[in-house]
Scaffold this motif. Structure first.
Motif, short mmCIF file in Angstrom:
data_model
loop_
_atom_site.label_atom_id
_atom_site.label_comp_id
_atom_site.label_asym_id
_atom_site.label_seq_id
_atom_site.Cartn_x
_atom_site.Cartn_y
_atom_site.Cartn_z
N ALA A 91 0.82 -1.21 0.00
CA ALA A 91 0.00 0.00 0.00
C ALA A 91 0.85 1.26 0.00
N GLY A 92 2.17 1.11 -0.12
CA GLY A 92 3.05 2.27 -0.11
C GLY A 92 3.27 2.85 1.27
N ILE A 93 2.84 2.14 2.30
CA ILE A 93 2.99 2.61 3.68
C ILE A 93 4.32 2.12 4.23
N THR A 94 5.13 3.04 4.72
CA THR A 94 6.43 2.68 5.26
C THR A 94 6.55 2.98 6.76
N THR A 95 5.54 3.66 7.30
CA THR A 95 5.50 3.96 8.74
C THR A 95 4.08 3.77 9.24
N VAL A 96 3.91 3.00 10.32
CA VAL A 96 2.58 2.78 10.89
C VAL A 96 2.61 3.10 12.38
N VAL A 97 1.42 3.48 12.89
CA VAL A 97 1.23 3.63 14.33
C VAL A 97 0.09 2.71 14.73
N GLY A 98 0.37 1.78 15.63
CA GLY A 98 -0.62 0.81 16.06
C GLY A 98 -1.41 1.30 17.26
N CYS A 99 -2.63 0.84 17.37
CA CYS A 99 -3.46 1.23 18.52
C CYS A 99 -4.39 0.08 18.89
N LEU A 100 -4.88 0.14 20.11
CA LEU A 100 -5.93 -0.74 20.58
C LEU A 100 -7.25 0.01 20.50
N GLY A 101 -8.36 -0.72 20.44
CA GLY A 101 -9.67 -0.10 20.37
C GLY A 101 -10.50 -0.42 21.59
N VAL A 102 -11.73 -0.91 21.34
CA VAL A 102 -12.65 -1.16 22.44
C VAL A 102 -12.23 -2.38 23.25
N ASP A 103 -11.58 -3.35 22.62
CA ASP A 103 -11.14 -4.56 23.34
C ASP A 103 -9.68 -4.38 23.78
N THR A 104 -9.50 -4.13 25.05
CA THR A 104 -8.15 -4.05 25.61
C THR A 104 -7.89 -5.21 26.55
N THR A 105 -8.68 -6.27 26.40
CA THR A 105 -8.53 -7.46 27.22
C THR A 105 -7.86 -8.58 26.43
#
Length: 384
Positions: A91-105
């Motif tokens: 997708a041409g993406i070379t940098t990502v930032v990950g996150c959690l959503g509603v499920d943090t269990t």
């Protein structure tokens, strides 16, 4: 190892005309005239990419991906798989930032950190936010500030849900305390220190953000709301916030970026304070690239107006100083596009070629000694 990208039309992301880009190791050494024969005469190993007739742009930054997959809000079986490296780089993406959503269990901070580290080992740049929808946030070390101080990959807090039925209904004081903790973590580490806010479609819309700015010692640059395209009233409130210096984010889940960019510009929004993300989990990371391409090819946005939304603007709000631009000394994150179609031909991440001549050039490490065949196609993929 040197990589020489010769003769393309460079957008850095501003137009720079026909030029070559010389990559040395994991950095950009030069943008401009480069004598490839002189390099070869020095006995240097140079890999040459002929970019004549092509467009050369910075690698895309995606500030919001659920790298561990989506939470699954229709039961456990609706959880989505982890994001794979090939989905990101093609997708041409070379940098990502990950996150959690509603499920943090079942989706955990330790798992998210491990995924970011895995992506880094495989050659792309990966970061994460500390927390999720919950307040107080679920963290690695007991606080967002400590996470930022002790874990290189953590750059801020988020994604914290507000104006959403799935939020934990944090008070204004709790939000202010969280934003301050992240900001101080940023001061101490030189990181972004932002609080990434998940905006729901509740009637309060961006009122909590306005109140944070008006009633607490919270500065506009500390907050980074996303999903502001849920409705026209929410978008108009977000536009007003950009004039105060708040950077806001539009996701591409509904594949209607052109519609929202038109409204944003018509209503006088500050494009310098706007970014675009994929919110990849159910949608593919590639939706980000496809939507940017669509606004250029079908909605009349020039490439130089669209590119900063996924390159330099994102690098600025995330305080990733060597990202988002083609400059000497910057990380060697480069994408070569076919002129006209804007199809992806080459992707270089930190100096490593991930896509060559339009084809994936890397394999995820876990597959190297595996006899598994992993191939999944979503229903929307089949319908295209």
């Amino acid at each position: 190892m040197f990589v020489l990208i010769e003769g393309g039309e460079v957008y850095a992301p501003e137009p720079a005309g026909a030029a070559s880009v010389l990559v040395a190791g994991d950095r950009i050494a030069k943008v401009g005239p480069v004598d490839g024969r002189a390099l070869a005469a020095l006995g240097l190993e140079v890999e040459v990419i002929d970019a004549r007739g092509c467009v050369v742009v910075p690698g895309l930054l995606d500030p919001h991906e659920h790298l561990l997959g989506g939470s699954g809000e229709r039961g456990f079986a609706s959880q989505t798989p982890e994001i794979a490296l090939r989905e990101v780089v093609t997708a041409g993406i070379t940098t990502v930032v990950g996150c959690l959503g509603v499920d943090t269990t079942t989706k955990t901070m330790t798992g998210l950190l491990a995924k970011a580290k895995a992506f880094k080992e495989e050659g792309i740049s990966a970061y994460l936010y500390s927390g999720g929808y919950d307040v107080p946030p679920v963290t690695l070390t007991g606080s967002v500030r400590r996470d930022m101080l002790l874990v290189d990959e953590v750059i801020g807090a988020g994604e914290v849900a507000v104006s959403d039925l799935r939020s934990t209904e944090p008070t204004l004081a709790e939000l202010a305390r969280l934003a301050s903790d992240a900001h101080v973590g940023g001061i101490l580490t030189g990181k972004a220190g932002i609080t990434h806010l998940h905006m729901g479609d509740g009637p309060g819309r961006l009122e909590p953000v306005r109140r944070l700015l008006a009633e607490h010692d919270v500065a506009p640059g500390w907050l980074y709301p996303t999903h502001v395209e849920r409705s026209e009233p929410l978008m108009r409130e977000a536009i007003a916030l950009t004039r105060q210096g708040v950077t806001v984010d539009i996701d591409t889940v509904e594949e209607d970026l052109g519609k929202w960019l038109r409204l944003f510009c018509d209503e006088g929004g500050d494009l310098a304070n706007l970014t675009v993300s994929s919110d990849a989990s159910i949608p593919s990371p590639r939706t980000l690239f496809e939507q940017v391409r669509e606004v250029v090819r079908e909605f009349g946005f020039s490439l130089e107006r669209a590119l900063p939304l996924v390159t330099s603007n994102t690098a600025r709000v995330l305080k990733l100083g060597r990202k988002g631009a083609l400059r000497p000394g910057h990380d060697a994150d480069v994408v070569v596009l076919e002129r006209g179609s804007l199809e992806i031909l080459e992707v270089i991440a930190r100096g490593r070629r991930m896509v060559k001549a339009g084809r994936l050039a890397v394999t995820e490490r876990f597959l190297e000694q595996s006899n598994r065949k992993v191939e999944l196609h979503g229903r929307k993929y089949r319908e295209r």
